[in-house]
Design an enzyme around this catalytic site. Structure first.
Site, mmCIF file in Angstrom:
data_model
loop_
_atom_site.group_PDB
_atom_site.id
_atom_site.type_symbol
_atom_site.label_atom_id
_atom_site.label_comp_id
_atom_site.label_asym_id
_atom_site.label_seq_id
_atom_site.Cartn_x
_atom_site.Cartn_y
_atom_site.Cartn_z
ATOM 1 N N HIS A 44 19.149 23.995 15.739
ATOM 2 C CA HIS A 44 19.476 25.160 16.750
ATOM 3 C C HIS A 44 18.427 26.075 16.659
ATOM 4 O O HIS A 44 17.391 25.990 15.707
ATOM 5 C CB HIS A 44 20.816 25.665 16.691
ATOM 6 C CG HIS A 44 21.745 24.922 16.880
ATOM 7 N ND1 HIS A 44 23.312 25.111 16.946
ATOM 8 C CD2 HIS A 44 22.146 23.613 17.399
ATOM 9 C CE1 HIS A 44 23.843 24.303 17.276
ATOM 10 N NE2 HIS A 44 23.389 23.125 17.590
ATOM 11 N N GLU A 46 18.027 29.016 15.658
ATOM 12 C CA GLU A 46 18.113 29.927 14.511
ATOM 13 C C GLU A 46 17.417 29.295 13.200
ATOM 14 O O GLU A 46 16.739 29.748 12.560
ATOM 15 C CB GLU A 46 19.539 30.374 13.961
ATOM 16 C CG GLU A 46 20.354 31.275 14.967
ATOM 17 C CD GLU A 46 21.111 30.233 15.943
ATOM 18 O OE1 GLU A 46 22.031 30.823 16.371
ATOM 19 O OE2 GLU A 46 20.705 29.292 16.141
ATOM 20 N N THR A 155 21.903 20.439 59.613
ATOM 21 C CA THR A 155 21.462 19.787 58.577
ATOM 22 C C THR A 155 20.984 18.434 58.929
ATOM 23 O O THR A 155 20.503 17.587 58.063
ATOM 24 C CB THR A 155 22.509 19.500 57.630
ATOM 25 O OG1 THR A 155 23.746 18.914 58.120
ATOM 26 C CG2 THR A 155 22.903 21.086 56.944
ATOM 27 N N SER A 162 17.899 13.013 58.963
ATOM 28 C CA SER A 162 17.503 14.420 58.557
ATOM 29 C C SER A 162 16.372 14.446 57.672
ATOM 30 O O SER A 162 16.060 15.356 56.997
ATOM 31 C CB SER A 162 18.687 14.723 57.539
ATOM 32 O OG SER A 162 18.921 13.749 56.523
ATOM 33 N N THR A 190 26.134 10.240 52.921
ATOM 34 C CA THR A 190 24.859 10.287 52.666
ATOM 35 C C THR A 190 24.201 8.904 52.018
ATOM 36 O O THR A 190 23.003 8.804 52.333
ATOM 37 C CB THR A 190 24.688 11.339 51.550
ATOM 38 O OG1 THR A 190 24.991 12.656 51.983
ATOM 39 C CG2 THR A 190 23.131 11.488 51.258
ATOM 40 N N ARG A 201 12.519 13.436 40.017
ATOM 41 C CA ARG A 201 11.252 12.726 40.220
ATOM 42 C C ARG A 201 9.941 13.681 39.811
ATOM 43 O O ARG A 201 8.919 13.776 40.359
ATOM 44 C CB ARG A 201 11.066 12.358 41.652
ATOM 45 C CG ARG A 201 11.901 10.935 42.078
ATOM 46 C CD ARG A 201 11.709 10.612 43.353
ATOM 47 N NE ARG A 201 12.238 11.271 44.520
ATOM 48 C CZ ARG A 201 13.519 11.363 44.948
ATOM 49 N NH1 ARG A 201 14.296 10.735 44.389
ATOM 50 N NH2 ARG A 201 13.737 12.109 45.840
ATOM 51 N N GLU A 289 24.732 17.473 46.627
ATOM 52 C CA GLU A 289 23.974 17.036 47.595
ATOM 53 C C GLU A 289 24.345 16.239 48.269
ATOM 54 O O GLU A 289 24.305 14.924 48.274
ATOM 55 C CB GLU A 289 22.425 16.660 47.079
ATOM 56 C CG GLU A 289 21.616 17.668 45.993
ATOM 57 C CD GLU A 289 20.037 17.118 45.912
ATOM 58 O OE1 GLU A 289 19.530 16.745 46.896
ATOM 59 O OE2 GLU A 289 19.987 16.977 44.625
#
Length: 361
Positions: A44, A46, A155, A162, A190, A201, A289
């Site tokens: 961590h 610290e 959209t 799109s 989609t 990417r 998305e």
């Protein structure tokens, strides 16, 4: 503390499911050690800072963006490291929302005579770890809904096309949101229309998020890009469904996809249960998305914590598809009120970040 926060940002893409934390050790007004947590299972912030400070840490001040942990996980408690180093004071930006810590780290430091101050730049620390805070306090991830639209709020064309509404700079910006997310969620609409890969990417990407398809009737094609075998080896795919209407479960599982049966009783996927399941997998941040159907379902269910709108200088007309398919509203009081907290131009497009006024965070 400002430096500690900048150090914490180094883990923006890599610390999941852990929080992003930075630490700076100061003595006699000089920085003698600094560190950041960069990856789960590794030391961590610290520990890195104390290693750099060495024996000079005796009597020093430690600035930490999150309350030091006091439990054994993959690494020993940071509280022990600070106590053993004999620091004089620890300044903490925010208390850890993890029930395993939740103030106990602070109490342990104080019990060993170390002065503790809490709250310096707390808001900035919280903004770095919204997903971790959400998962710890509500057992749900923090959901960002990303929408790319024309200036008249469309959209996709009526025929579903799109690509591309926004310019390349905005699309590159989206890659950074993907990279800092634990999971990317999209809908079957989609997948069928755009056949996306939904991966990160960016150059030198060391971690790919979990990809999730919400597919009520299991229509996902076995040859879609999201099921590419090479991509599956570095970025798992989870398909949440309600019914196997086409007897495709076995075929999809054979490709390497993970299937999750979460019916809501109306033939659709239970989105609340999906988010709870993702949280149980250590998912802090979700990037949604999707198209107007799934966007609308998340909005109507009150499951979106933040919206990221990319507006392109285009007009697509009233017959093009909108952002959110939700039940018809009959009163203005039914509209979702948003609070805009960031507006900037990216290339030729405008990015607007907003939160629902009644946000949980």
């Amino acid at each position: 503390m400002s430096l500690a926060l900048r150090l914490a940002e180094q883990g923006l893409y890599t610390t999941q499911p852990n929080p992003r934390v930075g630490c700076v050790i100061v003595k006699n007004h000089q920085i003698i050690g600094q560190g950041a947590h960069l990856k789960a299972g590794e030391p961590h912030a610290e520990v890195f800072a104390l290693r750099e400070a060495g024996t000079n840490a005796v009597g020093a001040d430690a600035y930490v963006t999150l309350e030091p942990c006091n439990h054994h996980g993959r690494t020993p408690p940071c509280v022990d490291a600070l106590i053993n180093a004999s620091v004089k004071r620890v300044i903490v930006a925010m208390q850890d929302p993890n029930p395993l810590v939740a103030g106990n780290g602070i109490k342990r430091l104080q019990a060993h005579g170390i002065e503790v101050e809490v709250g310096l730049m707390e808001a900035e620390s919280k903004s770095l770890n919204l997903g971790f805070i959400s998962r710890m306090t509500s057992a749900l991830p923090y959901v960002r809904c990303k929408v790319a639209a024309s200036l008249d709020g469309r959209t996709a064309l009526n025929n579903g096309k799109s690509l591309w509404i926004t310019g390349e700079p905005a699309r590159l910006d989206v890659q950074h949101w993907r990279a800092q997310s634990c999971a990317i969620v999209t809908g079957i609409g989609t997948v069928l229309t755009d056949n996306p890969s939904m991966n990160v990417r960016l150059e030198n990407t060391s971690r790919q998020p979990l990809r999730v398809i919400v597919d009520s009737s299991l229509q996902t094609p076995t040859d879609c890009k999201m099921l590419n075998s090479e991509l599956l080896s570095i970025s798992p795919l989870l398909i949440a469904y309600a019914q196997d209407a086409n007897d495709k479960a076995a075929a999809l599982t054979a490709t390497g996809a993970q299937l999750l049966h979460l019916p809501d009783g109306r033939g659709r996927v239970d989105l609340q249960a999906l988010l709870a399941n993702l949280a149980s997998r250590g998912v802090n941040d979700v990037l949604l998305e999707a198209g107007q159907g799934l966007n609308g379902a998340f909005l109507h269910a009150g499951l979106v914590d933040e919206f990221i709108f990319y507006y392109a200088p285009k007009l697509m007309g009233a017959d093009a598809k909108g952002m959110f398919a939700i039940p018809v509203l009959i009163e203005m009081q039914q509209a979702t009120d948003l609070q805009i907290f960031d507006v900037r131009q990216i290339g030729q497009d405008i990015r607007v970040r907003t939160k629902p006024v009644k946000s949980k965070l």
